[in-house]
Design a protein around this motif. Structure first.
Motif, short mmCIF file in Angstrom:
data_model
loop_
_atom_site.label_atom_id
_atom_site.label_comp_id
_atom_site.label_asym_id
_atom_site.label_seq_id
_atom_site.Cartn_x
_atom_site.Cartn_y
_atom_site.Cartn_z
N ALA A 103 0.83 -1.21 0.00
CA ALA A 103 0.00 0.00 0.00
C ALA A 103 0.86 1.25 0.00
N THR A 104 1.97 1.22 0.71
CA THR A 104 2.88 2.37 0.74
C THR A 104 3.49 2.60 -0.64
N ASP A 147 2.73 5.84 -2.98
CA ASP A 147 3.79 6.73 -3.48
C ASP A 147 3.73 6.86 -5.00
N ALA A 148 3.46 5.76 -5.68
CA ALA A 148 3.37 5.79 -7.15
C ALA A 148 2.17 6.63 -7.60
N LEU A 149 1.04 6.46 -6.92
CA LEU A 149 -0.14 7.25 -7.27
C LEU A 149 0.08 8.73 -6.99
N ASN A 150 0.74 9.03 -5.90
CA ASN A 150 1.02 10.42 -5.56
C ASN A 150 1.92 11.05 -6.62
N ALA A 151 2.93 10.33 -7.05
CA ALA A 151 3.83 10.86 -8.09
C ALA A 151 3.07 11.08 -9.40
#
Length: 57
Positions: A35-36, A40-44
């Motif tokens: 999930a982390t 992080d990938a979705l946030n980027a």
């Protein structure tokens, strides 16, 4: 006393509970890690999209 110790050594019911607990802990650790990484990938990706839209206006 010796028979009590021998019976304790042969009892396997507690071992199974400990194994299940370790498996659950491992799965929880993997889920949190996944999930982390996904977060992080979705946030980027969202940041890149926002910057692209901001620069194109």
């Amino acid at each position: 006393m010796k028979s009590l110790f021998c019976r304790f050594v042969k009892d396997r019911s507690g071992v199974t509970a400990i194994e299940y607990g370790l498996i659950v802990a491992l799965i929880a650790t993997l889920l949190i890690s996944g999930a982390t990484i996904l977060g992080d990938a979705l946030n980027a990706g969202m940041d890149a999209t926002a910057n692209h839209l901001k620069n194109s206006l």
